[in-house]
Every structure is written in structure tokens, then in C-alpha cells.
Scaffold this motif. Sequence first.
Motif: not given
Length: 191
Positions: A6, A9-11, A14, A75, A79, A82
Motif C-alpha cells: 500500500y 503503490e498509494a503513497i 504518487e 494526506d 491514506y 483508505n
Amino acid sequence: MDIDSYIDEAIFAETPKHLVFYQLIWEQFREDGFVITDEDGYEIDSVFKAVALKNIVGEFVYRIYDAVNETDFEDVVEYLQNLGVNENEIEEYCRENPRIEYDADDFGLTVKNALDYWTEISADKMLEDFSADDIFDYLFTATYDFEQDFIFDFEDADEFQAFVDANTEKLDEYKEEYPSVMRWIESGMIC
């Protein structure tokens, strides 16, 4: 999805330009047991530390290129939400950590204080694992738009490191151009 995936890929993804830098530092942090643990709240802890790295890169970019450091406590909240972590869990995490300045009346301030705390601790950890010169080289290489016959997309940390190693003289010249940035790194990268 596991927390490591996670975060990657997500943080970190970006900003693809900075991805290899994040992965290099994060891998060192993982090897040291700094970021992923089996303790309660480790997801929250890991997200704070990942966003702290983004905050450090943002502060470097601000100091070198006079660009806005956009990393904010919001942020962290996004996150974590999510991941299914609610505000009460974030607040409890902050309240239970005696090193985070907790404000019962201001959730946003509490999260900001936690991000500031983890940014400082992550910067200290970077300086423990890497020299100030190496940190400058890594940050500069990850953020600079090289205008030469070089494609900026590094395949992996090895290619990134090889580029840094092959360009030490040029990177040393950049260090001389930005002595205040070197002092910032040496003094702990406080944002």
C-alpha cells in the motif's frame, strides 16, 4: 493488500520521479526494523513515516527549487482512511504516544504534531543510516531534471545508486552551489 505494498503503490508512487529514492530509503528503514512492526497501530505508524519521507523530499525541493512543500497532515488522514483506519483510531494512536503533542480539542493539530514528530525522527534515522553527502546526492538525483542524454526513469535502486556513484564530481559541484541545503541536511532536515 499488505501495508508495504500500500505504501509503495498509494503513497510513494504518487510521485514516480521520486519513487526509487523512496524505495531505497524505505528498504533501509525496513532492514533496520524502523517501519514495519507487529505492534498494535503499525499501519498508522508506517503511514506517518512514509508521509514523513515525502515531507523531507518536499522540503528539499522547496529549498533547492523554491517549490511549495505540499505534504500536509491531511494526506496522512486520507491514506489511513483508505486503509480503513478512522479518526478515532488515529487520535488514540497520537494520544498514546507520549512524544506526540496531543491536543484533545484539535484533531488536525494533533495529526500535524504527529507528522512533524515522525518527520524529525525519520530525518534522524536517515542521518543514522546515510551520510549527509549521500542524502544530498540521493535527494538531488531524485528531484533534479538532468538535461543530458539520460532518461530519468531509474529501473531500480541499483541503477539509481550506480548513477549517483558515476556522477559524484558533478553532485559535489551542486553541493557547493547549495551550502545552506547541506547545512539543513547536516542539522537534521527539520521542516
